[in-house]
Scaffold this active site. Structure first.
Site, mmCIF file in Angstrom:
data_model
loop_
_atom_site.group_PDB
_atom_site.id
_atom_site.type_symbol
_atom_site.label_atom_id
_atom_site.label_comp_id
_atom_site.label_asym_id
_atom_site.label_seq_id
_atom_site.Cartn_x
_atom_site.Cartn_y
_atom_site.Cartn_z
ATOM 1 N N HIS A 1 0.828 -1.204 0.000
ATOM 2 C CA HIS A 1 0.000 0.000 0.000
ATOM 3 C C HIS A 1 0.864 1.257 0.000
ATOM 4 O O HIS A 1 0.611 2.196 -0.759
ATOM 5 C CB HIS A 1 -0.917 0.007 1.224
ATOM 6 N N GLU A 2 1.898 1.274 0.836
ATOM 7 C CA GLU A 2 2.770 2.457 0.894
ATOM 8 C C GLU A 2 3.531 2.646 -0.411
ATOM 9 O O GLU A 2 3.739 3.781 -0.851
ATOM 10 C CB GLU A 2 3.732 2.340 2.077
ATOM 11 N N HIS B 1 1.549 4.508 -2.897
ATOM 12 C CA HIS B 1 1.650 5.970 -2.830
ATOM 13 C C HIS B 1 2.876 6.471 -3.593
ATOM 14 O O HIS B 1 2.830 7.530 -4.231
ATOM 15 C CB HIS B 1 1.737 6.421 -1.372
#
Length: 227
Positions: free
Chosen positions: A98-99, A102
């Site tokens: 998920h990070e 980004h």
């Protein structure tokens, strides 16, 4: 925060937010103990995903705390908490991906991410000033100050609204990558990764709901001051 026509709504949303936060902690605790099919740590997954998306120059760093994971668009670093960085669990795999999602958004200049970044500094300044304006407006009976405070809280609501597509898209990228590379292994692993990211997404929905309730409450106070 200030008594108004939507105070009860704020309390309801607050309780719901606490329940959602507890659900996130419980969900991550469960899947943070289940080893992922490839036995890859969160740092391993982040490094592989970054490299395969042309972001080999971005470092993956360990940071203290639990679920303090974040991507820093200023320093261009992926920062993973202690429960993610060196842990080969399904939960760690999902959070790390998920990070990196980004970081990929930053690479492609996702409009919502760019807008959120531009709003961050002035919003922080405004939110420090907003409570003072509201208090001054209430005690000095100056409706203009109340409306100015309401406008600043309106910007906070907009920030939370912009955050939703940013977070949802990062989770979408994470799940797609894990499935395409076979890292989640499908079945239990895939379901676990989805459960963790869904629980995390609910916290952002709760944040938006709280911002909306606060804005409506302050708007009600400002309107009553004009009567």
């Amino acid at each position: 925060m200030f008594l108004g026509p939507y105070t009860v709504l704020i309390l309801i949303v607050f309780v719901a937010s606490m329940a959602i936060q507890a659900y996130l902690s419980s969900t991550y605790r469960k899947w943070g103990q289940v080893r992922n099919p490839r036995s890859m740590t969160g740092a391993d997954v982040a490094r592989l995903m970054l490299d395969e998306n042309g972001l080999g120059h971005i470092p993956v760093q360990a940071v203290p705390g639990n679920l303090t994971d974040h991507y820093d668009p200023i320093r261009k670093t992926v920062n993973l908490s202690e429960s993610v960085y060196g842990v080969p669990s399904v939960g760690a795999m999902a959070v790390a991906a998920h990070e990196v999602g980004h970081a990929i958004q930053d690479k492609v200049h996702m409009p919502a991410l760019v807008l959120r970044g531009q709003m961050a500094v002035p919003l922080n300044l405004g939110m420090n000033l907003a409570p003072l304006l509201l208090l001054a407006g209430i005690f000095l009976h100056i409706s203009g100050l109340l409306w100015l405070g309401a406008i600043l809280f309106g910007f906070a609501l907009l920030f939370h609204l912009v955050t939703l597509p940013v977070e949802f898209d990062a989770s979408r990228r994470a799940l797609n990558y894990l499935q395409q590379r076979g890292l989640s292994g499908g079945g239990e692993g895939g379901n676990g990764a989805r459960a963790v990211l869904t629980a995390a997404a609910l916290t952002y929905v709760a944040g938006f709901a709280m911002a909306l309730a606060q804005f409506l409450n302050i708007l009600g106070i400002a309107r009553s001051s004009d009567d």
